[in-house]
Design a protein around this motif. Structure first.
Motif, short mmCIF file in Angstrom:
data_model
loop_
_atom_site.label_atom_id
_atom_site.label_comp_id
_atom_site.label_asym_id
_atom_site.label_seq_id
_atom_site.Cartn_x
_atom_site.Cartn_y
_atom_site.Cartn_z
N ILE A 171 -43.16 -96.90 -9.96
CA ILE A 171 -43.85 -96.12 -9.31
C ILE A 171 -44.48 -95.02 -10.21
CG2 ILE A 171 -43.74 -94.24 -7.75
CD1 ILE A 171 -41.56 -95.95 -6.27
N GLY A 219 -45.05 -99.00 -3.03
CA GLY A 219 -45.36 -98.04 -4.25
C GLY A 219 -45.02 -98.95 -5.89
N ALA A 220 -43.81 -99.37 -5.57
CA ALA A 220 -43.61 -100.14 -6.84
C ALA A 220 -44.53 -101.32 -7.18
CB ALA A 220 -42.09 -100.49 -6.81
N LYS A 259 -46.55 -89.87 -5.39
CA LYS A 259 -45.32 -90.52 -6.18
C LYS A 259 -44.12 -89.64 -5.89
CE LYS A 259 -47.91 -92.61 -10.03
NZ LYS A 259 -48.13 -92.51 -11.48
#
Length: 247
Positions: free
Chosen positions: A120, A223-224, A131
């Protein structure tokens, strides 16, 4: 390249050489990552999981390669392409195998939470405020030390009808099983959406886990995943994140 080609991948190609499967990595591969994958595969085999035996790391025409047992069969996804009516059976096989992985006594020094946080942080799509909210969510999600495959889906399971073998341990970490299951759900949601709910139902039936608890991991995993650079996935992943982070 000596030997016959068995399969191609984004990071490596697999050849049959002298009766063994050799996963030959492309130019520029980090040798530490090659040894890491071989190490995890060997640990999984020693724990009795259905994985190819690992024989070692070698140099194949100037490229690092993992030498493994050659396992016959096709992937579950290839099977479903030929026999789509067997989707429910295939999801049941996946759920059983994944539950077996999560229960295996394989301690790893690679924490899933650290891997997610690094992915992330290193991405360039999300805003800093997004984030920060994902980091806050990750901090309250349950931790764990179960073996998590990290890229578990039918394309990484070989079957000959009787034996099912899990391959590609490059992303394995120690973490919470719900996160690993959610990653599988997300992969299906992105690429084979008709199977996503069927997989989740099968995994919950196999393990007794609750779907809503598993899906709590979705925005963090999305997100990753953004940092992996698949442009065709970006819109869907951003949608998952924004929907989950609504005030």
């Amino acid at each position: 390249m000596a030997g016959s080609l068995m399969g191609r991948g984004a990071r490596a190609d697999v050849y049959s050489i002298d009766g063994r499967a050799c996963k030959v990595f492309h130019a520029g591969a980090r040798i530490s990552s090659v040894f890491r994958e071989a190490y995890i595969g060997a640990l999984a085999a020693e724990a009795g999981l259905p994985v190819p035996a690992v024989y070692g790391v070698a140099d194949v025409e100037g490229c690092p390669a993992i030498q493994m047992e050659s396992v016959p069969g096709k992937t579950l996804h290839e099977l479903l392409e030929q026999e789509p009516a067997r989707w429910e059976e295939a999801m049941g096989i996946l759920a059983r195998l994944q539950a077996e992985i999560h229960q295996a006594p394989v301690p790893l020094p690679f924490a899933l939470a650290d891997w997610l946080r690094g992915r992330i942080e290193g991405g360039n799509v999300l805003e800093e405020s997004q984030k920060s909210r994902l980091f806050a969510l990750l901090a309250v999600l349950p931790q764990g030390n179960a073996l998590c495959h990290g890229d578990f889906h039918g394309g990484n399971v070989l079957t000959d009808g009787a034996r099912h073998t899990v391959i590609d341990w490059a992303n394995a970490t120690a973490g919470h099983p719900d996160a690993d299951a959610c990653r599988t759900y997300m992969i299906y949601l992105l690429h084979m959406p008709l199977l996503a709910e069927g997989y989740l139902k099968a995994y919950c039936a196999q393990t007794g886990r609750q779907g809503e608890e598993i899906l709590r991991w979705l925005p963090v995993l999305a997100g990753a995943r953004l940092s992996e650079g698949f442009e065709e996935e970006q819109e869907t992943l951003m949608g998952l994140i924004k929907e989950s982070l609504k005030p």
